[in-house]
Scaffold this motif. Structure first.
Motif, short mmCIF file in Angstrom:
data_model
loop_
_atom_site.label_atom_id
_atom_site.label_comp_id
_atom_site.label_asym_id
_atom_site.label_seq_id
_atom_site.Cartn_x
_atom_site.Cartn_y
_atom_site.Cartn_z
N THR A 30 6.51 -16.18 13.48
CA THR A 30 7.34 -16.14 12.85
C THR A 30 7.29 -15.76 10.92
OG1 THR A 30 7.63 -18.17 13.83
CG2 THR A 30 9.08 -17.79 11.74
N PRO A 31 7.63 -15.07 11.13
CA PRO A 31 7.29 -13.98 9.65
C PRO A 31 7.11 -14.80 8.46
CG PRO A 31 8.89 -12.65 10.52
CD PRO A 31 8.74 -13.76 11.74
N GLY A 32 6.34 -14.94 7.43
CA GLY A 32 6.68 -15.51 6.35
C GLY A 32 5.78 -16.52 6.45
N LEU A 33 5.01 -17.36 7.60
CA LEU A 33 4.00 -17.92 7.60
C LEU A 33 2.51 -18.42 6.98
CD1 LEU A 33 4.78 -20.18 11.28
CD2 LEU A 33 5.78 -20.33 8.93
N LEU A 34 2.47 -17.35 6.55
CA LEU A 34 0.63 -17.11 5.70
C LEU A 34 0.94 -16.94 4.29
CD1 LEU A 34 -2.18 -15.79 5.98
CD2 LEU A 34 -0.90 -13.83 5.00
N THR A 35 -0.25 -18.80 4.35
CA THR A 35 -0.15 -18.87 3.20
C THR A 35 -0.85 -18.43 1.57
OG1 THR A 35 -2.05 -20.45 3.04
CG2 THR A 35 0.30 -21.50 3.47
N GLY A 36 -0.34 -18.54 0.54
CA GLY A 36 -0.78 -17.93 -0.34
C GLY A 36 -0.29 -16.85 -1.01
N LYS A 37 -0.84 -16.20 -1.60
CA LYS A 37 -0.32 -15.17 -2.32
C LYS A 37 -0.84 -13.65 -2.85
CE LYS A 37 3.15 -18.27 -5.58
NZ LYS A 37 3.90 -17.74 -6.41
N LEU A 38 -0.14 -12.76 -2.82
CA LEU A 38 -0.80 -10.82 -2.76
C LEU A 38 -1.27 -10.93 -3.93
CD1 LEU A 38 0.45 -9.80 0.32
CD2 LEU A 38 -2.16 -10.32 0.19
N GLY A 39 -2.36 -10.18 -4.30
CA GLY A 39 -1.88 -10.50 -6.07
C GLY A 39 -1.84 -8.20 -5.86
N ASP A 40 -1.43 -8.06 -7.07
CA ASP A 40 -1.26 -6.33 -7.28
C ASP A 40 -1.85 -5.53 -6.57
OD1 ASP A 40 0.73 -7.81 -8.47
OD2 ASP A 40 0.15 -7.22 -10.82
N ALA A 41 -3.41 -4.98 -6.94
CA ALA A 41 -4.32 -4.57 -6.26
C ALA A 41 -3.81 -5.01 -4.53
CB ALA A 41 -5.38 -5.54 -6.14
N PHE A 42 -3.57 -5.11 -3.73
CA PHE A 42 -3.11 -5.10 -2.49
C PHE A 42 -2.11 -4.50 -2.32
CE2 PHE A 42 0.02 -5.78 1.33
CZ PHE A 42 -1.24 -6.25 1.76
N PHE A 43 -1.55 -3.83 -3.82
CA PHE A 43 -0.25 -2.94 -3.20
C PHE A 43 -0.44 -1.50 -3.38
CE2 PHE A 43 1.87 -7.26 -3.01
CZ PHE A 43 2.42 -7.21 -1.75
N GLU A 44 -1.86 -1.45 -4.62
CA GLU A 44 -2.38 -0.49 -4.68
C GLU A 44 -3.06 0.54 -4.03
OE1 GLU A 44 -5.57 -1.12 -7.58
OE2 GLU A 44 -3.85 -2.12 -9.04
N PRO A 45 -2.44 1.80 -3.79
CA PRO A 45 -2.99 2.88 -2.41
C PRO A 45 -4.86 2.99 -2.98
CG PRO A 45 -2.39 4.37 -4.49
CD PRO A 45 -2.11 2.43 -5.07
N LEU A 46 -5.52 3.11 -1.49
CA LEU A 46 -6.73 3.13 -0.86
C LEU A 46 -7.18 4.59 -2.12
CD1 LEU A 46 -7.21 1.31 2.82
CD2 LEU A 46 -7.04 0.37 0.21
N PRO A 47 -8.51 4.09 -2.57
CA PRO A 47 -9.29 4.87 -2.70
C PRO A 47 -9.90 5.75 -1.33
CG PRO A 47 -10.83 3.18 -3.44
CD PRO A 47 -9.18 2.89 -2.55
N GLU A 48 -9.42 7.16 -1.90
CA GLU A 48 -10.20 7.89 -1.01
C GLU A 48 -10.87 8.27 0.36
OE1 GLU A 48 -8.44 11.33 2.01
OE2 GLU A 48 -7.30 10.62 0.26
N GLU A 49 -12.31 8.03 -0.88
CA GLU A 49 -13.78 7.27 0.98
C GLU A 49 -13.65 6.40 1.10
OE1 GLU A 49 -15.63 5.13 -2.73
OE2 GLU A 49 -15.84 7.32 -2.82
N GLU A 50 -12.03 5.03 1.08
CA GLU A 50 -12.05 4.25 2.15
C GLU A 50 -10.92 4.58 2.81
OE1 GLU A 50 -11.43 -0.17 1.35
OE2 GLU A 50 -11.63 0.92 -0.22
N LEU A 51 -10.06 5.65 2.75
CA LEU A 51 -9.16 5.90 3.56
C LEU A 51 -9.66 6.26 5.40
CD1 LEU A 51 -6.11 6.72 1.64
CD2 LEU A 51 -6.38 6.05 3.08
N GLN A 52 -10.44 7.82 4.60
CA GLN A 52 -11.95 8.32 5.21
C GLN A 52 -12.12 7.56 6.48
OE1 GLN A 52 -11.79 12.03 5.70
NE2 GLN A 52 -9.80 11.93 3.60
N GLU A 53 -12.89 6.62 6.30
CA GLU A 53 -13.67 5.62 6.62
C GLU A 53 -12.14 5.01 7.72
OE1 GLU A 53 -15.52 2.60 4.72
OE2 GLU A 53 -15.94 4.16 3.37
N TRP A 54 -11.09 4.55 7.44
CA TRP A 54 -10.00 4.19 8.69
C TRP A 54 -9.97 5.07 10.14
CZ3 TRP A 54 -8.81 -0.14 9.55
CH2 TRP A 54 -9.07 -1.47 8.18
N GLU A 55 -9.88 6.85 9.50
CA GLU A 55 -9.82 7.83 10.52
C GLU A 55 -10.51 7.84 11.52
OE1 GLU A 55 -7.86 11.21 8.28
OE2 GLU A 55 -6.75 9.87 7.20
#
Length: 66
Positions: free
Chosen positions: A41-66
């Motif tokens: 059921t979507p929406g059961l996670l408690t708490g709130k996300l800060g604005d930083a969650f929606f900011e793009p990841l730095p390029e070096e961090e993106l490279q680590e995911w690939e």
């Protein structure tokens, strides 16, 4: 008795198809003892996300995911 009817039906199945029937019966039986999964059921996670969650990841961090 029902099991006798099932065995009678199995005897009429071609030998090369019996492995498929076995798998079907085996995994069905294994699943009988499991509790059904609760749908997510979507929406059961408690708490709130800060604005930083929606900011793009730095390029070096993106490279680590690939």
């Amino acid at each position: 008795m029902l099991i006798q009817k099932i065995v009678q039906e199995l005897q009429d199945i071609p030998e090369e198809k019996l492995a498929e029937i076995y798998d079907l019966i085996h995994y069905f039986r294994l699943g009988l003892g499991k509790e059904p999964l609760q749908p997510r059921t979507p929406g059961l996670l408690t708490g709130k996300l800060g604005d930083a969650f929606f900011e793009p990841l730095p390029e070096e961090e993106l490279q680590e995911w690939e």
